[in-house]
Scaffold this active site. Structure first.
Site, PDB file in Angstrom:
ATOM      1  N   PRO A 272      -3.398   2.617  -1.915  1.00 44.27           N
ATOM      2  CA  PRO A 272      -2.332   2.421  -0.837  1.00 44.27           C
ATOM      3  C   PRO A 272      -1.844   1.022  -0.884  1.00 44.27           C
ATOM      4  O   PRO A 272      -0.694   0.740  -0.193  1.00 44.27           O
ATOM      5  CB  PRO A 272      -3.170   2.641   0.469  1.00 44.27           C
ATOM      6  CG  PRO A 272      -4.577   2.299   0.239  1.00 44.27           C
ATOM      7  CD  PRO A 272      -4.748   2.775  -1.203  1.00 44.27           C
ATOM      8  N   TYR A 273      -2.552  -0.118  -1.101  1.00 42.91           N
ATOM      9  CA  TYR A 273      -2.212  -1.285  -1.213  1.00 42.91           C
ATOM     10  C   TYR A 273      -1.071  -1.404  -2.053  1.00 42.91           C
ATOM     11  O   TYR A 273      -0.028  -2.257  -2.061  1.00 42.91           O
ATOM     12  CB  TYR A 273      -3.502  -2.193  -1.344  1.00 42.91           C
ATOM     13  CG  TYR A 273      -3.177  -3.850  -1.820  1.00 42.91           C
ATOM     14  CD1 TYR A 273      -2.958  -4.583  -0.764  1.00 42.91           C
ATOM     15  CD2 TYR A 273      -3.360  -4.343  -3.089  1.00 42.91           C
ATOM     16  CE1 TYR A 273      -2.490  -5.958  -1.033  1.00 42.91           C
ATOM     17  CE2 TYR A 273      -3.123  -5.676  -3.345  1.00 42.91           C
ATOM     18  CZ  TYR A 273      -2.819  -6.519  -2.084  1.00 42.91           C
ATOM     19  OH  TYR A 273      -2.529  -7.806  -2.483  1.00 42.91           O
TER      20      TYR A 273
END
Length: 255
Positions: free
Chosen positions: A152-153
Protein backbone atom coordinates in the site's frame (compact mmCIF):
# COMPACT_ATOMS: atom_id res chain seq x y z
CA UNK A 1 25.12 31.06 0.67
CA UNK A 2 21.65 31.91 2.03
CA UNK A 3 19.96 29.99 -0.80
CA UNK A 4 16.51 30.62 0.69
CA UNK A 5 17.01 34.13 2.03
CA UNK A 6 13.66 35.72 2.92
CA UNK A 7 11.70 32.78 1.51
CA UNK A 8 8.74 31.32 3.40
CA UNK A 9 9.09 27.54 3.54
CA UNK A 10 6.36 25.19 4.76
CA UNK A 11 7.61 21.71 5.68
CA UNK A 12 4.69 19.35 6.20
CA UNK A 13 5.79 16.48 8.41
CA UNK A 14 8.67 18.66 9.56
CA UNK A 15 8.82 17.85 13.26
CA UNK A 16 11.12 14.82 12.99
CA UNK A 17 13.28 12.75 10.67
CA UNK A 18 13.89 13.97 7.14
CA UNK A 19 11.35 16.77 7.53
CA UNK A 20 13.12 18.16 10.60
CA UNK A 21 16.44 18.06 8.75
CA UNK A 22 14.87 20.00 5.88
CA UNK A 23 13.49 22.56 8.32
CA UNK A 24 16.95 23.04 9.86
CA UNK A 25 18.63 23.37 6.49
CA UNK A 26 15.99 25.84 5.26
CA UNK A 27 16.41 28.00 8.35
CA UNK A 28 20.19 27.89 7.97
CA UNK A 29 19.78 29.12 4.40
CA UNK A 30 17.79 32.15 5.50
CA UNK A 31 14.17 31.01 5.27
CA UNK A 32 11.21 31.66 7.50
CA UNK A 33 10.15 28.12 8.33
CA UNK A 34 6.76 26.64 9.24
CA UNK A 35 6.70 23.00 10.31
CA UNK A 36 3.72 20.74 10.87
CA UNK A 37 3.21 17.50 12.71
CA UNK A 38 0.71 15.68 14.87
CA UNK A 39 2.69 15.87 18.12
CA UNK A 40 3.33 19.32 19.62
CA UNK A 41 6.30 18.19 21.72
CA UNK A 42 8.80 17.54 18.92
CA UNK A 43 7.43 20.37 16.80
CA UNK A 44 7.69 22.99 19.50
CA UNK A 45 11.13 21.74 20.53
CA UNK A 46 12.38 22.13 16.96
CA UNK A 47 10.94 25.64 16.68
CA UNK A 48 12.71 26.57 19.92
CA UNK A 49 15.94 25.17 18.46
CA UNK A 50 15.55 27.12 15.23
CA UNK A 51 14.56 30.36 16.92
CA UNK A 52 13.80 33.53 15.00
CA UNK A 53 11.30 33.13 12.20
CA UNK A 54 10.05 29.61 12.86
CA UNK A 55 6.54 28.42 13.60
CA UNK A 56 4.98 25.08 14.52
CA UNK A 57 1.43 24.26 13.36
CA UNK A 58 -0.25 21.16 14.68
CA UNK A 59 -1.71 19.22 11.78
CA UNK A 60 -2.62 15.67 10.83
CA UNK A 61 -1.69 15.48 7.16
CA UNK A 62 -3.99 12.51 6.59
CA UNK A 63 -6.85 15.00 6.81
CA UNK A 64 -7.23 17.00 3.59
CA UNK A 65 -8.71 19.98 5.42
CA UNK A 66 -5.79 20.09 7.84
CA UNK A 67 -3.36 19.79 4.94
CA UNK A 68 -4.95 22.84 3.33
CA UNK A 69 -5.08 24.60 6.70
CA UNK A 70 -1.30 24.23 7.06
CA UNK A 71 -0.92 26.50 4.04
CA UNK A 72 -3.53 28.93 5.37
CA UNK A 73 -1.69 29.13 8.70
CA UNK A 74 1.56 29.88 6.87
CA UNK A 75 -0.07 32.64 4.84
CA UNK A 76 -1.67 34.07 7.98
CA UNK A 77 1.71 34.18 9.72
CA UNK A 78 3.97 35.37 6.90
CA UNK A 79 1.68 36.62 4.14
CA UNK A 80 2.57 33.94 1.62
CA UNK A 81 4.12 30.55 0.98
CA UNK A 82 7.10 30.47 -1.40
CA UNK A 83 8.17 26.86 -0.96
CA UNK A 84 6.32 23.71 0.08
CA UNK A 85 7.88 20.42 1.13
CA UNK A 86 5.67 17.37 1.61
CA UNK A 87 7.71 15.06 3.84
CA UNK A 88 5.07 13.40 6.01
CA UNK A 89 4.90 9.67 5.43
CA UNK A 90 3.36 6.42 6.64
CA UNK A 91 5.42 3.24 6.20
CA UNK A 92 3.28 0.68 8.04
CA UNK A 93 3.78 -2.73 6.45
CA UNK A 94 1.29 -4.60 4.30
CA UNK A 95 1.40 -7.05 1.39
CA UNK A 96 -1.05 -7.41 -1.47
CA UNK A 97 -2.69 -10.30 0.39
CA UNK A 98 -2.86 -9.03 3.97
CA UNK A 99 -3.48 -5.28 3.53
CA UNK A 100 -6.87 -4.27 4.88
CA UNK A 101 -8.98 -1.52 3.31
CA UNK A 102 -8.33 0.54 6.44
CA UNK A 103 -4.54 0.26 6.07
CA UNK A 104 -4.75 1.03 2.36
CA UNK A 105 -6.86 4.13 3.04
CA UNK A 106 -4.40 5.27 5.72
CA UNK A 107 -1.52 5.10 3.24
CA UNK A 108 -3.45 6.97 0.59
CA UNK A 109 -4.46 9.63 3.11
CA UNK A 110 -0.96 10.40 4.40
CA UNK A 111 1.21 9.63 1.38
CA UNK A 112 -0.98 10.97 -1.43
CA UNK A 113 -4.12 12.83 -0.40
CA UNK A 114 -2.39 15.10 2.12
CA UNK A 115 0.32 16.18 -0.36
CA UNK A 116 -2.31 16.68 -3.07
CA UNK A 117 -4.37 19.13 -1.06
CA UNK A 118 -1.37 20.90 0.47
CA UNK A 119 -0.10 21.46 -3.08
CA UNK A 120 -3.53 22.62 -4.15
CA UNK A 121 -3.59 25.30 -1.46
CA UNK A 122 0.05 26.36 -1.92
CA UNK A 123 -0.23 26.66 -5.70
CA UNK A 124 -3.47 28.61 -5.32
CA UNK A 125 -1.64 31.12 -3.08
CA UNK A 126 1.18 31.46 -5.60
CA UNK A 127 -1.27 31.99 -8.46
CA UNK A 128 -3.27 34.57 -6.49
CA UNK A 129 -0.07 36.58 -6.02
CA UNK A 130 1.15 35.90 -9.59
CA UNK A 131 4.38 34.77 -7.97
CA UNK A 132 6.77 31.92 -8.71
CA UNK A 133 7.24 29.13 -6.20
CA UNK A 134 8.68 25.69 -5.64
CA UNK A 135 7.43 22.38 -4.30
CA UNK A 136 9.42 19.29 -3.38
CA UNK A 137 7.67 16.01 -2.63
CA UNK A 138 9.56 13.40 -0.61
CA UNK A 139 8.70 10.13 -2.32
CA UNK A 140 10.65 6.84 -2.17
CA UNK A 141 12.83 4.66 -4.37
CA UNK A 142 10.29 1.91 -3.61
CA UNK A 143 7.86 3.75 -5.89
CA UNK A 144 9.57 1.86 -8.71
CA UNK A 145 8.26 -1.42 -7.29
CA UNK A 146 9.49 -1.91 -3.77
CA UNK A 147 9.40 -4.86 -1.41
CA UNK A 148 6.37 -7.16 -1.16
CA UNK A 149 5.64 -5.92 2.38
CA UNK A 150 5.24 -2.32 1.17
CA UNK A 151 2.31 -2.81 -1.20
CA UNK A 152 0.00 0.00 0.00
CA UNK A 153 2.94 2.33 0.60
CA UNK A 154 4.20 1.76 -2.94
CA UNK A 155 0.72 2.29 -4.38
CA UNK A 156 0.37 5.65 -2.66
CA UNK A 157 3.91 6.90 -3.28
CA UNK A 158 3.83 5.88 -6.94
CA UNK A 159 0.71 7.99 -7.16
CA UNK A 160 2.62 10.91 -5.64
CA UNK A 161 5.35 10.53 -8.24
CA UNK A 162 2.75 10.75 -11.00
CA UNK A 163 1.07 13.70 -9.32
CA UNK A 164 4.41 15.50 -9.09
CA UNK A 165 4.89 15.28 -12.86
CA UNK A 166 1.27 16.17 -13.59
CA UNK A 167 1.26 19.28 -11.41
CA UNK A 168 4.68 20.38 -12.70
CA UNK A 169 3.43 20.18 -16.27
CA UNK A 170 0.20 22.01 -15.44
CA UNK A 171 1.95 24.93 -13.75
CA UNK A 172 5.24 25.34 -15.59
CA UNK A 173 3.96 28.47 -17.36
CA UNK A 174 3.15 29.91 -13.94
CA UNK A 175 6.86 29.57 -13.02
CA UNK A 176 5.93 27.13 -10.26
CA UNK A 177 8.51 24.35 -10.21
CA UNK A 178 7.47 21.01 -8.72
CA UNK A 179 9.93 18.16 -8.22
CA UNK A 180 10.18 14.94 -6.23
CA UNK A 181 12.90 12.98 -4.51
CA UNK A 182 12.86 9.17 -4.46
CA UNK A 183 14.86 8.65 -1.30
CA UNK A 184 16.34 5.27 -0.43
CA UNK A 185 16.84 3.61 2.94
CA UNK A 186 17.40 6.44 5.43
CA UNK A 187 18.56 6.54 9.04
CA UNK A 188 15.82 8.28 11.01
CA UNK A 189 14.08 7.86 14.35
CA UNK A 190 11.05 6.57 12.50
CA UNK A 191 13.09 3.98 10.61
CA UNK A 192 14.57 2.71 13.85
CA UNK A 193 11.07 2.28 15.29
CA UNK A 194 9.89 0.57 12.10
CA UNK A 195 12.77 -1.90 12.07
CA UNK A 196 12.12 -2.82 15.68
CA UNK A 197 8.34 -3.04 15.33
CA UNK A 198 8.07 -4.91 12.02
CA UNK A 199 11.40 -6.69 11.52
CA UNK A 200 12.52 -7.66 15.01
CA UNK A 201 15.61 -5.46 14.88
CA UNK A 202 17.73 -5.15 17.99
CA UNK A 203 20.41 -2.73 19.15
CA UNK A 204 23.18 -2.62 16.58
CA UNK A 205 20.94 -3.20 13.55
CA UNK A 206 21.96 0.14 12.02
CA UNK A 207 25.69 -0.65 12.02
CA UNK A 208 25.03 -4.11 10.59
CA UNK A 209 22.79 -2.74 7.84
CA UNK A 210 25.24 0.05 7.00
CA UNK A 211 28.11 -2.39 6.54
CA UNK A 212 26.15 -4.18 3.80
CA UNK A 213 25.51 -1.07 1.72
CA UNK A 214 27.76 0.27 -1.07
CA UNK A 215 28.51 3.59 0.65
CA UNK A 216 28.82 1.98 4.08
CA UNK A 217 25.88 3.88 5.51
CA UNK A 218 22.17 4.48 5.15
CA UNK A 219 21.08 7.78 3.64
CA UNK A 220 21.44 10.66 6.07
CA UNK A 221 18.64 13.18 6.66
CA UNK A 222 20.98 16.17 6.55
CA UNK A 223 22.28 15.08 3.14
CA UNK A 224 18.75 14.80 1.81
CA UNK A 225 17.94 18.19 3.31
CA UNK A 226 20.79 19.88 1.45
CA UNK A 227 19.52 18.40 -1.82
CA UNK A 228 15.96 19.56 -1.09
CA UNK A 229 17.14 23.09 -0.31
CA UNK A 230 18.90 23.19 -3.67
CA UNK A 231 15.67 22.12 -5.44
CA UNK A 232 13.68 24.73 -3.55
CA UNK A 233 16.13 27.49 -4.43
CA UNK A 234 16.79 29.41 -7.62
CA UNK A 235 20.12 27.60 -7.89
CA UNK A 236 18.32 24.59 -9.36
CA UNK A 237 17.42 26.72 -12.35
CA UNK A 238 14.53 25.65 -14.55
CA UNK A 239 14.25 22.06 -13.31
CA UNK A 240 10.64 20.97 -12.90
CA UNK A 241 8.74 17.70 -13.18
CA UNK A 242 11.80 15.70 -12.17
CA UNK A 243 11.47 12.74 -9.82
CA UNK A 244 15.08 12.16 -8.83
CA UNK A 245 16.41 8.87 -7.47
CA UNK A 246 18.38 9.80 -4.35
CA UNK A 247 19.77 6.39 -3.51
CA UNK A 248 22.86 4.19 -3.66
CA UNK A 249 21.08 1.41 -5.52
CA UNK A 250 20.96 1.90 -9.29
CA UNK A 251 17.62 1.34 -10.99
CA UNK A 252 18.03 -1.49 -13.50
CA UNK A 253 21.47 -2.45 -12.21
CA UNK A 254 21.97 -6.16 -11.57
CA UNK A 255 24.69 -8.09 -9.69
Amino acid sequence: MALLKDKVVLVNGGSQGVGAAIARASAREGAKVVITGRRPGPGEALVAELGGDALYVRADLSDAEQAKASVAATVDAYGRVDCLVNSAGLTARGTLLDTTPELFDAHIAVNLKGPFFAMQAAVADMLAREAPGTVVNIITSSAHGGQPFLAPYVAAKAGLAGLTRNAAHAHRWDRIRINGLNIGWTATEGEDATQRAFHGAEDGWLAEASAKLPMGKLGQPDEIADFVVLLLSDRSGVVTGSVIDWDQNVLGGLD
